[in-house]
Design a protein around this motif. Structure first.
Motif, mmCIF file in Angstrom:
data_model
loop_
_atom_site.group_PDB
_atom_site.id
_atom_site.type_symbol
_atom_site.label_atom_id
_atom_site.label_comp_id
_atom_site.label_asym_id
_atom_site.label_seq_id
_atom_site.Cartn_x
_atom_site.Cartn_y
_atom_site.Cartn_z
ATOM 1 N N SER A 96 0.691 -1.277 0.054
ATOM 2 C CA SER A 96 0.059 -0.082 0.012
ATOM 3 C C SER A 96 0.924 1.356 -0.001
ATOM 4 O O SER A 96 0.527 2.358 -0.721
ATOM 5 N N ILE A 97 1.841 1.233 0.697
ATOM 6 C CA ILE A 97 2.853 2.225 0.590
ATOM 7 C C ILE A 97 3.553 2.631 -0.671
ATOM 8 O O ILE A 97 3.667 3.750 -1.163
ATOM 9 N N GLY A 98 3.854 1.372 -1.390
ATOM 10 C CA GLY A 98 4.528 1.343 -2.608
ATOM 11 C C GLY A 98 3.320 1.986 -3.491
ATOM 12 O O GLY A 98 3.625 2.812 -4.410
ATOM 13 N N MET A 99 2.268 1.495 -3.476
ATOM 14 C CA MET A 99 1.029 2.094 -4.498
ATOM 15 C C MET A 99 0.809 3.432 -4.176
ATOM 16 O O MET A 99 0.651 4.149 -5.217
ATOM 17 N N TRP A 100 0.895 3.902 -2.812
ATOM 18 C CA TRP A 100 0.836 5.377 -2.866
ATOM 19 C C TRP A 100 1.649 6.270 -3.417
ATOM 20 O O TRP A 100 1.466 7.097 -3.961
ATOM 21 N N ILE A 101 3.000 5.642 -3.270
ATOM 22 C CA ILE A 101 4.254 6.431 -3.854
ATOM 23 C C ILE A 101 3.911 6.499 -5.575
ATOM 24 O O ILE A 101 4.227 7.553 -6.139
ATOM 25 N N CYS A 102 3.681 5.337 -5.805
ATOM 26 C CA CYS A 102 3.222 5.217 -7.425
ATOM 27 C C CYS A 102 2.157 6.149 -8.007
ATOM 28 O O CYS A 102 2.217 6.646 -8.959
ATOM 29 N N ILE A 103 0.979 5.780 -7.243
ATOM 30 C CA ILE A 103 -0.112 6.633 -7.833
ATOM 31 C C ILE A 103 -0.077 8.080 -7.434
ATOM 32 O O ILE A 103 -0.215 8.808 -8.480
ATOM 33 N N SER A 104 0.824 8.587 -6.517
ATOM 34 C CA SER A 104 1.062 9.946 -6.118
ATOM 35 C C SER A 104 1.937 10.454 -7.270
ATOM 36 O O SER A 104 1.750 11.716 -7.831
ATOM 37 N N LEU A 105 2.950 9.798 -7.773
ATOM 38 C CA LEU A 105 3.913 10.189 -8.595
ATOM 39 C C LEU A 105 3.541 10.075 -10.256
ATOM 40 O O LEU A 105 3.568 11.046 -10.796
ATOM 41 N N PHE A 106 2.763 8.892 -10.488
ATOM 42 C CA PHE A 106 2.493 8.992 -11.871
ATOM 43 C C PHE A 106 1.089 8.423 -12.168
ATOM 44 O O PHE A 106 0.890 8.447 -13.457
ATOM 45 N N GLY A 107 0.296 8.496 -11.287
ATOM 46 C CA GLY A 107 -1.138 8.321 -11.621
ATOM 47 C C GLY A 107 -1.980 9.397 -11.688
ATOM 48 O O GLY A 107 -1.611 10.602 -11.316
ATOM 49 N N LYS A 108 -3.133 9.404 -12.075
ATOM 50 C CA LYS A 108 -4.154 10.334 -12.241
ATOM 51 C C LYS A 108 -5.631 9.857 -11.642
ATOM 52 O O LYS A 108 -5.764 8.547 -11.513
ATOM 53 N N PHE A 109 -6.269 10.829 -11.024
ATOM 54 C CA PHE A 109 -7.390 10.072 -10.162
ATOM 55 C C PHE A 109 -8.728 10.764 -11.033
ATOM 56 O O PHE A 109 -8.700 11.774 -11.398
ATOM 57 N N THR A 110 -9.702 9.650 -11.364
ATOM 58 C CA THR A 110 -10.942 10.307 -11.586
ATOM 59 C C THR A 110 -11.908 10.477 -10.657
ATOM 60 O O THR A 110 -12.743 11.081 -10.854
ATOM 61 N N VAL A 111 -11.477 10.358 -9.336
ATOM 62 C CA VAL A 111 -12.391 10.572 -8.209
ATOM 63 C C VAL A 111 -11.424 11.192 -7.119
ATOM 64 O O VAL A 111 -10.315 11.373 -7.421
ATOM 65 N N GLU A 112 -12.138 11.869 -6.133
ATOM 66 C CA GLU A 112 -11.283 12.449 -4.838
ATOM 67 C C GLU A 112 -10.340 11.477 -4.211
ATOM 68 O O GLU A 112 -11.028 10.481 -3.880
ATOM 69 N N PRO A 113 -9.054 11.758 -4.187
ATOM 70 C CA PRO A 113 -8.012 10.505 -3.566
ATOM 71 C C PRO A 113 -8.529 10.689 -2.155
ATOM 72 O O PRO A 113 -8.495 11.562 -1.457
#
Length: 122
Positions: free
Chosen positions: A17-34
Motif C-alpha cells: 500500500s505504501i508502494g502503491m501510494w508512492i506510484c499513484i501519487s507520482l505517476f497516476g491520475k485520479f478520476t475521483v477524489e483521492p
C-alpha cells in the motif's frame, strides 16, 4: 503456522500500500477524489495479484521465462502492476507511469521478500 502466514500477508499488504501510494501519487491520475482507502485498496489488489495471479502466470509462461533467462518476468511484473491499477477504482495510469511504477513496485517487492520472507514463510 497460519498465524505467521496471515501476519506475513498483512505486512506485505501494508508495504505494498505504501508502494502503491508512492506510484499513484507520482505517476497516476485520479478520476475521483483521492482518499486513504484508495491506497489501501490498491495495495490489497496488488498483494492479491502477487499472491494468486503471479504464480499462475509464472507457471504458464515458464518456457518463455527460461528461454529469455528471466527477462520476461519484467513483463509479468508489469502485468501485475497494470492489473492492480485497472482493478482499483478511480485510478488511471498512462504507459510511462506504468513502466516507472513497475520499477518502483518491483524494488519494493524485492525488499519485502528479502526482509519479510525469512520471518513469515508462506
Amino acid at each position: 503456522m497460519i498465524k505467521r502466514q496471515i501476519l506475513g500477508f498483512v505486512a506485505r499488504w501494508i508495504l505494498s500500500s505504501i508502494g502503491m501510494w508512492i506510484c499513484i501519487s507520482l505517476f497516476g491520475k485520479f478520476t475521483v477524489e483521492p482518499t486513504f482507502w484508495i491506497y489501501i485498496l490498491a495495495g490489497l489488489v496488488f498483494s492479491f495479484a502477487n499472491a494468486i495471479v503471479r504464480p499462475l502466470a509464472m507457471t504458464l509462461t515458464l518456457p518463455l521465462v527460461v528461454f529469455s533467462m528471466g527477462l520476461s518476468t519484467i513483463l509479468i511484473n508489469a502485468g501485475m502492476v497494470a492489473l492492480a491499477f485497472w482493478l482499483t477504482p478511480g485510478v488511471k495510469v498512462e504507459l510511462p507511469g506504468l513502466i516507472y511504477s513497475t520499477a518502483v513496485l518491483s524494488t519494493v517487492n524485492g525488499l519485502i521478500n528479502f526482509y519479510i520472507a525469512p520471518h513469515y514463510k508462506m
